[in-house]
Scaffold this active site. Structure first.
Site, PDB file in Angstrom:
ATOM      1  N   SER A  59       0.643  -1.551   0.221  1.00 36.61           N
ATOM      2  CA  SER A  59       0.228  -0.278  -0.001  1.00 36.61           C
ATOM      3  C   SER A  59       0.431   1.270   0.254  1.00 36.61           C
ATOM      4  O   SER A  59       1.788   1.159   0.398  1.00 36.61           O
ATOM      5  CB  SER A  59      -0.635  -0.144   1.080  1.00 36.61           C
ATOM      6  OG  SER A  59      -1.680  -1.305   1.169  1.00 36.61           O
TER       7      SER A  59
HETATM    8  N1  SAH Z   1      -0.390  -5.152   4.121  1.00 36.60           N
HETATM    9  C1  SAH Z   1       0.554  -5.182   3.113  1.00 36.60           C
HETATM   10  C2  SAH Z   1      -0.660  -4.603   1.830  1.00 36.60           C
HETATM   11  C3  SAH Z   1      -0.633  -5.935   0.915  1.00 36.60           C
HETATM   12  S1  SAH Z   1      -1.996  -6.727  -0.039  1.00 36.60           S
HETATM   13  C4  SAH Z   1       1.926  -4.437   2.574  1.00 36.60           C
HETATM   14  O1  SAH Z   1       1.985  -4.259   3.590  1.00 36.60           O
HETATM   15  O2  SAH Z   1       2.082  -4.572   1.860  1.00 36.60           O
HETATM   16  C5  SAH Z   1      -3.183  -6.605   0.663  1.00 36.60           C
HETATM   17  C6  SAH Z   1      -2.592  -8.055   0.342  1.00 36.60           C
HETATM   18  O3  SAH Z   1      -4.075  -9.769   1.302  1.00 36.60           O
HETATM   19  C7  SAH Z   1      -2.173  -9.325  -0.187  1.00 36.60           C
HETATM   20  O4  SAH Z   1      -1.435  -9.804   0.164  1.00 36.60           O
HETATM   21  C8  SAH Z   1      -3.112 -10.360  -0.218  1.00 36.60           C
HETATM   22  O5  SAH Z   1      -3.294 -11.888  -0.939  1.00 36.60           O
HETATM   23  C9  SAH Z   1      -3.977 -10.559   0.439  1.00 36.60           C
HETATM   24  N2  SAH Z   1      -5.101 -10.878   0.858  1.00 36.60           N
HETATM   25  C10 SAH Z   1      -6.525 -11.134   0.610  1.00 36.60           C
HETATM   26  N3  SAH Z   1      -7.398 -11.534   1.105  1.00 36.60           N
HETATM   27  C11 SAH Z   1      -7.399 -12.289   2.201  1.00 36.60           C
HETATM   28  C12 SAH Z   1      -7.320 -13.023   2.743  1.00 36.60           C
HETATM   29  N4  SAH Z   1      -8.882 -13.199   3.119  1.00 36.60           N
HETATM   30  N5  SAH Z   1      -6.683 -13.402   3.804  1.00 36.60           N
HETATM   31  C13 SAH Z   1      -5.889 -13.353   4.376  1.00 36.60           C
HETATM   32  N6  SAH Z   1      -5.218 -12.464   3.922  1.00 36.60           N
HETATM   33  C14 SAH Z   1      -5.600 -12.235   2.198  1.00 36.60           C
END
Ligand code: SAH
Length: 212
Positions: A59
């Site tokens: 993000s």
């Molecule tokens: N917090 C992260 C943002 C990653 S983007 C950072 O600092 O980089 C969001 C992430 O959520 C992705 O890696 C995606 O695979 C994950 N995601 C999507 N649905 C999910 C779920 N139901 N449970 C766990 N992770 C999930």
């Protein structure tokens, strides 16, 4: 390396309204370049979201800072993150002295980030699975932060909050979402605040989207 860039990013976030000193301090200390693919490391301190592979993103720093500020963290608290991704958000929370739990559904991202945490000695308890169901064995949490956009607020996540705990979650359609802050008040009832106009990758799971 990147020390000046980090300082400039903190100033930029301050100019854009981030005021929590603990959040600003953590952004000034955690090396964002470690969480970004080699080829695009030079963008690490631009205030933009960046691709981390598998169609996912790390993000934008402003969004990470704003969401963390919404958790209103003071002393050491127990925090659950849904969507570990690159690990940057979890690393910030760990830097702030929190006890961090994080769930990622994508096994490849999960194992890459686990290795990175190990290398950087970032002690976050990680689990691969559907975060829309929370982490029942470890509940309740003082804060739950969801870093992917959901069509609804998963009931289990509300259930796993402690009294005065806050859930920060983007809710909306796949194009735009509002950040909802749901607080479990002293009487056990929930109050809600909304901050419009954010964009996240989809939260996929039993209580999220059924597909990407
Ligand atoms: N917090 C992260 C943002 C990653 S983007 C950072 O600092 O980089 C969001 C992430 O959520 C992705 O890696 C995606 O695979 C994950 N995601 C999507 N649905 C999910 C779920 N139901 N449970 C766990 N992770 C999930």
């Amino acid at each position: 390396m990147y020390k000046t860039d980090r300082k400039l990013l903190v100033e930029e976030l301050e100019n854009n309204g981030i005021v929590d000193p603990y959040v600003l301090k953590a952004i000034g200390e955690v090396k964002r370049e470690k969480f970004i693919p080699e080829a695009i490391k030079h963008y690490a301190y631009k205030d933009v979201a960046l691709p981390i592979g598998y169609g996912q993103t790390i993000s934008q720093p402003y969004t990470v800072a704003f969401m963390t500020q919404l958790l209103n963290l003071k002393e050491k608290s127990k925090i659950l993150e849904i969507g570990t991704g690159s690990g940057y958000q979890a690393a910030l929370l760990f830097n702030m002295g929190m006890e961090v739990y994080s769930i990622e559904r994508n096994i490849s991202i999960f194992s890459d980030t686990l290795k990175l945490f190990d290398q950087l000695r970032i002690r976050v308890k990680c689990k691969c699975g559907d975060g829309t169901l929370g982490w029942k064995d470890q509940a309740p949490f003082d804060g739950i932060i969801v870093t992917a956009g959901s069509p609804v607020v998963p009931t289990e996540l509300k259930n796993q909050l402690s009294i005065n705990g806050k859930l920060v979650i983007p809710v909306g359609d796949k194009e735009t979402q509002m950040l909802k802050v749901i607080t479990k008040e002293d009487d056990g009832l929930f109050s809600e605040e909304n901050y419009p106009q954010f964009k996240f990758v989809p939260l996929i799971g039993r209580e999220g989207w059924k597909d990407a």
